[in-house]
Design an enzyme around this catalytic site. Structure first.
Site, PDB file in Angstrom:
ATOM      1  CG  HIS A  82      -3.747   1.195   7.514  1.00 10.50           C
ATOM      2  ND1 HIS A  82      -3.296   0.028   8.086  1.00 10.50           N
ATOM      3  CD2 HIS A  82      -3.041   2.196   8.117  1.00 10.50           C
ATOM      4  CE1 HIS A  82      -2.353   0.308   8.982  1.00 10.50           C
ATOM      5  NE2 HIS A  82      -2.179   1.610   9.016  1.00 10.50           N
ATOM      6  CB  CYS A  97     -13.359  12.031  -7.424  1.00  8.55           C
ATOM      7  SG  CYS A  97     -12.843  13.106  -8.778  1.00  8.55           S
ATOM      8  CB  CYS A 111     -15.177  16.065 -12.381  1.00  5.16           C
ATOM      9  SG  CYS A 111     -13.969  15.037 -11.526  1.00  5.16           S
ATOM     10  N   GLY A 136      -4.559 -10.780  15.457  1.00  2.00           N
ATOM     11  CA  GLY A 136      -3.847 -10.866  14.179  1.00  2.00           C
ATOM     12  C   GLY A 136      -3.058  -9.644  13.782  1.00  2.00           C
ATOM     13  CG  ASN A 146      -0.611 -12.934  16.679  1.00  6.46           C
ATOM     14  OD1 ASN A 146      -0.713 -13.431  15.556  1.00  6.46           O
ATOM     15  ND2 ASN A 146      -0.096 -11.747  16.897  1.00  6.46           N
TER      16      ASN A 146
HETATM   17 ZN   LIG Z   1     -14.772  13.966  -9.634  1.00  6.76          ZN
END
Ligand SMILES: [Zn+2]
Length: 241
Positions: A118, A126, A149, A186, A212
């Site tokens: 994840h 960016c 940028c 977990g 667990n």
């Molecule tokens: Zn950038």
């Protein structure tokens, strides 16, 4: 305890052991599960974690992320369980960690081979040119911007509505499919497609061990050794057996 002894023996006998970790392993580091009552996630509306909402309300999302969310995440420290897994890797008893967590705590603990299904909140990306940054290099008082940028950066974890990182998913399926032991720590097994990985391991006849405090959907379906403890306590006992 019998389940600890069995786990230690199984780890020693394994040739390709893999750990599959979920939110439960980070609770003792102060990061409560996404859906848990005291979770840092739960303080925010769920739409905040949707990619379309982020795209349309980028500044508003960052105003919320800049507060307690990033403070908690960046200050969190690995606990006994993360460190024990890193030590197992150093000893050659663990090949890979596959994690559903975005808190960077496995890498902070010193683990080298970590696939992050994840993403990882400690990185920023960016929204225009995909340049990568570390969140700790920004003061995060306002939406951070790209140094090349000037576009707004996005936390590099997977929002609802986004694809999982292709490389990490591919490598995780490969590791799960060839392991001979999987240590599930977990994970409640409710988030897909991550929750399918233990089934790949089972098909390869891997020994499945689950740590667990409560049973999960895996417990009855595929687990060989169940350790009903918090992850820190169990990993401490395994490491010091
Ligand atoms: Zn950038």
């Amino acid at each position: 305890m019998e389940c600890i002894k069995k786990t230690v023996v199984a780890l020693k006998n394994s040739k390709y052991a893999v750990a599959f970790t979920g939110a439960g392993i980070s609770v003792e580091s102060g990061i409560a599960p996404f859906r848990g009552e005291h979770g840092i996630w739960n303080k925010y509306e769920e739409r905040l974690w949707e990619i379309n909402y982020f795209i349309q309300h980028t500044k508003e999302t960052w105003d919320m992320l800049c507060g307690g969310f990033y403070d908690t995440l960046l200050k969190a420290k690995p606990n006994v369980a993360h460190i024990a897994l890193a030590n197992l890797e150093k000893k050659g008893q663990l090949k890979t960690i596959i994690t559903q967590n975005i808190d960077d705590l496995h890498k902070k603990a010193g683990s080298k081979t970590v696939y992050e299904l994840h993403g990882n909140a400690s990185r920023l990306r960016c929204t225009n040119d995909n340049s990568n940054y570390f969140a700790k290099d920004f003061n995060l008082k306002a939406a951070p911007r790209c140094k090349i940028c000037n576009a707004i950066l996005k936390p590099d974890f997977v929002f609802f509505g986004e694809m999982l990182p292709e490389y990490d998913m591919h490598m995780s399926v490969e590791a799960a499919s060839k392991c001979d032991l999987m240590l599930i720590i977990g994970s409640a097994g409710v988030v897909h497609p991550a929750a399918s990985l233990p089934y790949h391991a089972k098909r390869n006849n891997a020994v499945i061990i689950e740590i667990n405090p409560n049973t999960s959907i895996f417990t009855n379906e595929l687990v060989n050794i169940f350790i009903p403890m918090k992850s820190g306590e169990a990993m401490y006992k395994i490491e010091n057996y």
